[in-house]
Design a protein around this motif. Structure first.
Motif, mmCIF file in Angstrom:
data_model
loop_
_atom_site.group_PDB
_atom_site.id
_atom_site.type_symbol
_atom_site.label_atom_id
_atom_site.label_comp_id
_atom_site.label_asym_id
_atom_site.label_seq_id
_atom_site.Cartn_x
_atom_site.Cartn_y
_atom_site.Cartn_z
ATOM 1 N N PHE A 15 0.815 -1.221 0.000
ATOM 2 C CA PHE A 15 0.000 0.000 0.000
ATOM 3 C C PHE A 15 0.852 1.276 0.000
ATOM 4 O O PHE A 15 0.839 2.056 -0.967
ATOM 5 N N ILE A 16 1.622 1.507 1.048
ATOM 6 C CA ILE A 16 2.366 2.772 1.152
ATOM 7 C C ILE A 16 3.514 2.787 0.135
ATOM 8 O O ILE A 16 3.774 3.813 -0.511
ATOM 9 N N ASP A 35 9.639 -6.338 -4.047
ATOM 10 C CA ASP A 35 8.588 -6.937 -3.208
ATOM 11 C C ASP A 35 8.508 -8.418 -3.569
ATOM 12 O O ASP A 35 9.129 -8.856 -4.542
ATOM 13 N N ASP A 53 12.590 -12.032 -2.410
ATOM 14 C CA ASP A 53 12.226 -12.272 -1.011
ATOM 15 C C ASP A 53 13.339 -11.697 -0.125
ATOM 16 O O ASP A 53 14.454 -12.248 -0.073
ATOM 17 N N TYR A 149 4.474 -7.688 16.802
ATOM 18 C CA TYR A 149 4.686 -6.643 15.784
ATOM 19 C C TYR A 149 5.396 -5.394 16.356
ATOM 20 O O TYR A 149 6.357 -4.888 15.777
ATOM 21 N N LYS A 153 9.370 -3.788 15.724
ATOM 22 C CA LYS A 153 9.594 -2.418 15.235
ATOM 23 C C LYS A 153 10.539 -1.655 16.180
ATOM 24 O O LYS A 153 11.435 -0.940 15.726
ATOM 25 N N ILE A 179 -2.324 4.642 8.687
ATOM 26 C CA ILE A 179 -2.368 5.254 7.362
ATOM 27 C C ILE A 179 -3.476 4.561 6.552
ATOM 28 O O ILE A 179 -3.600 3.334 6.594
ATOM 29 N N LYS A 192 -7.195 -2.923 7.597
ATOM 30 C CA LYS A 192 -7.285 -2.169 8.846
ATOM 31 C C LYS A 192 -8.664 -1.543 8.974
ATOM 32 O O LYS A 192 -9.453 -1.542 8.031
HETATM 33 P P1 NAD Z 1 1.675 -3.588 3.124
HETATM 34 O O1 NAD Z 1 1.454 -4.917 3.759
HETATM 35 O O2 NAD Z 1 0.690 -3.094 2.137
HETATM 36 O O3 NAD Z 1 3.117 -3.548 2.441
HETATM 37 C C1 NAD Z 1 4.213 -4.327 2.892
HETATM 38 C C2 NAD Z 1 4.795 -5.025 1.682
HETATM 39 O O4 NAD Z 1 5.928 -5.809 2.107
HETATM 40 C C3 NAD Z 1 3.822 -6.014 1.020
HETATM 41 O O5 NAD Z 1 3.598 -5.679 -0.340
HETATM 42 C C4 NAD Z 1 4.493 -7.352 1.150
HETATM 43 O O6 NAD Z 1 4.302 -8.230 0.028
HETATM 44 C C5 NAD Z 1 5.957 -6.943 1.279
HETATM 45 N N1 NAD Z 1 6.737 -8.056 1.843
HETATM 46 C C6 NAD Z 1 6.357 -8.902 2.848
HETATM 47 N N2 NAD Z 1 7.293 -9.850 3.010
HETATM 48 C C7 NAD Z 1 8.274 -9.593 2.116
HETATM 49 C C8 NAD Z 1 9.511 -10.229 1.807
HETATM 50 N N3 NAD Z 1 9.899 -11.328 2.457
HETATM 51 N N4 NAD Z 1 10.292 -9.710 0.832
HETATM 52 C C9 NAD Z 1 9.890 -8.602 0.145
HETATM 53 N N5 NAD Z 1 8.729 -7.943 0.390
HETATM 54 C C10 NAD Z 1 7.927 -8.445 1.358
HETATM 55 O O7 NAD Z 1 1.857 -2.549 4.334
HETATM 56 P P2 NAD Z 1 1.895 -0.951 4.328
HETATM 57 O O8 NAD Z 1 0.671 -0.487 4.999
HETATM 58 O O9 NAD Z 1 2.235 -0.444 2.980
HETATM 59 O O10 NAD Z 1 3.108 -0.694 5.337
HETATM 60 C C11 NAD Z 1 4.422 -0.330 4.915
HETATM 61 C C12 NAD Z 1 5.334 -0.214 6.134
HETATM 62 O O11 NAD Z 1 4.784 0.749 7.055
HETATM 63 C C13 NAD Z 1 5.490 -1.507 6.934
HETATM 64 O O12 NAD Z 1 6.780 -1.579 7.458
HETATM 65 C C14 NAD Z 1 4.496 -1.342 8.056
HETATM 66 O O13 NAD Z 1 4.815 -2.122 9.186
HETATM 67 C C15 NAD Z 1 4.621 0.151 8.335
HETATM 68 N N6 NAD Z 1 3.421 0.711 8.998
HETATM 69 C C16 NAD Z 1 2.250 0.841 8.323
HETATM 70 C C17 NAD Z 1 1.148 1.387 8.967
HETATM 71 C C18 NAD Z 1 -0.182 1.592 8.260
HETATM 72 O O14 NAD Z 1 -1.094 2.155 8.877
HETATM 73 N N7 NAD Z 1 -0.345 1.172 7.014
HETATM 74 C C19 NAD Z 1 1.229 1.768 10.318
HETATM 75 C C20 NAD Z 1 2.438 1.598 10.977
HETATM 76 C C21 NAD Z 1 3.544 1.090 10.304
#
Ligand code: NAD
Length: 328
Positions: A15-16, A35, A53, A149, A153, A179, A192
């Protein structure tokens, strides 16, 4: 070859990471996205996209080769239902991803490394009431992070600090607070609360009840994705290397969130509470004092505006006709 700055976005299929990739390409960066999957809802804007990976060090070395900056967004994560029931998987995968990406970035001479932490690192004992005091960065200690989790972090925040102090890797650390926005997961168990509520209301008829996890009185703040990527970029450009909150500081209850989305949808929606479902901490809000000081900026998009854009996108997704099976 041009003098474009080359950057890596890990988690660029998520997503982000997907939104950030678009933002950076629009600003003239050359972006490598990495990814284990491609973005689900839209083609990537990355100049190069590699399926790797990142739990494995050799893949992290390949990913970080030849880039000046790394934005580390890859993680195994999801909403509260997922993170409360997959702790072993989350800490194993995300620790490996982050340790190896950090180390490979250091070995490949990356100039700056951006780590995405979370409000889940804040101690449970500061979040026991719905009407809590907003969380300041220094509230992280004494530590009592979200089990699984959140501890991963917090540990990685410290790794960033040690790599900066001992090995000279210039790190930036952000703590996101919920987010949300279009092109984010809205079903399947990793979604979420804003996305789940938009989906339930999009599928409901006028006058229906939807299921709400908990008693609806738990509180959060929510930040729209465009503000999130703007904040990421500003922090990366800054010289600030301590962890920084990035979120909105308007706290609302889940009940209020449901009411706002119902209003956007133009539907009368009742609430059916399920208190057996995971709810996370009772209350959470971001103190944005330091964010304003450091970035000379704060999130701009109102919750109503962000939810309207998100609801419209999710409504269009759930109303898409199911693919028709073709028999041979
Ligand atoms: P998301 O799950 O949409 O994106 C994470 C991506 O990481 C996924 O596309 C997934 O396929 C990839 N991934 C997982 N395992 C992997 C691997 N072994 N190798 C390569 N890629 C891999 O999550 P997001 O919401 O985009 O979050 C991005 C970051 O921000 C993360 O670190 C998350 O913990 C952090 N975060 C997000 C939020 C939120 O509200 N969205 C809040 C706090 C922290």
């Amino acid at each position: 070859m041009s003098d474009q700055v080359k950057v890596l976005v890990t988690g660029a299929g998520g997503f982000i990471g997907h939104h950030l990739t678009k933002y950076l390409v629009e600003r003239g960066y050359w972006v490598r996205g990495v990814d284990i999957k491609e973005p689900e809802y839209e083609a990537t804007a990355a100049d190069e996209f590699k399926l790797l990976d990142l739990r494995f060090r050799e893949n992290c070395l390949e990913a970080t080769e030849g880039v000046a900056q790394v934005y580390g967004l890859a993680a195994n994560m999801g909403g509260i239902g997922f993170i409360e029931s997959h702790k072993g998987e989350i800490v194993r995968d995300s620790s490996l991803i982050n340790l190896h990406t950090n180390d490979a970035a250091q070995e490949n001479g990356v100039k700056r490394y951006f780590y995405t932490s979370s409000a889940c690192i804040y101690p449970g004992y500061k979040q026991n009431e719905a009407d809590i005091t907003p969380l300041r960065e220094e509230d992280a200690y004494p530590a009592d992070a979200e089990d699984g989790y959140g501890w991963e972090k917090l540990y990685m925040e410290r790794i960033c600090r040690h790599y900066r102090e001992d090995f000279g890797l210039d790190t930036r650390v952000v703590r996101f607070h919920n987010i949300f926005g279009p092109l984010g997961t809205y079903d399947g168990g990793r979604e979420k609360s804003p996305a789940a509520i938009c989906r339930k209301i999009a599928l409901a008829n006028d006058g229906d009840d939807i299921e709400v996890w908990g008693d609806g009185l738990q509180t959060r703040s929510y930040c729209y994705i465009d503000d999130c990527v703007e904040g990421i970029y500003r922090l990366m450009q800054s010289d600030y290397h301590e962890p920084l909150n990035l979120g909105q500081d308007r706290m609302i209850s889940i009940n209020e969130l449901v009411d706002i989305v119902a209003k956007i949808a133009g539907k009368r929606i009742g609430k059916r509470y399920d208190t057996t479902k995971p709810q996370g901490v009772r209350g959470r809000n971001s103190d944005n004092t330091r964010l304003r000081e450091v970035l000379k900026w704060e999130p701009q998009i109102s919750l109503e505006e962000g939810l309207e854009r998100t609801y419209k996108w999710i409504e269009a997704q759930v109303k898409q006709p199911a693919p028709v099976a073709v028999s041979a």
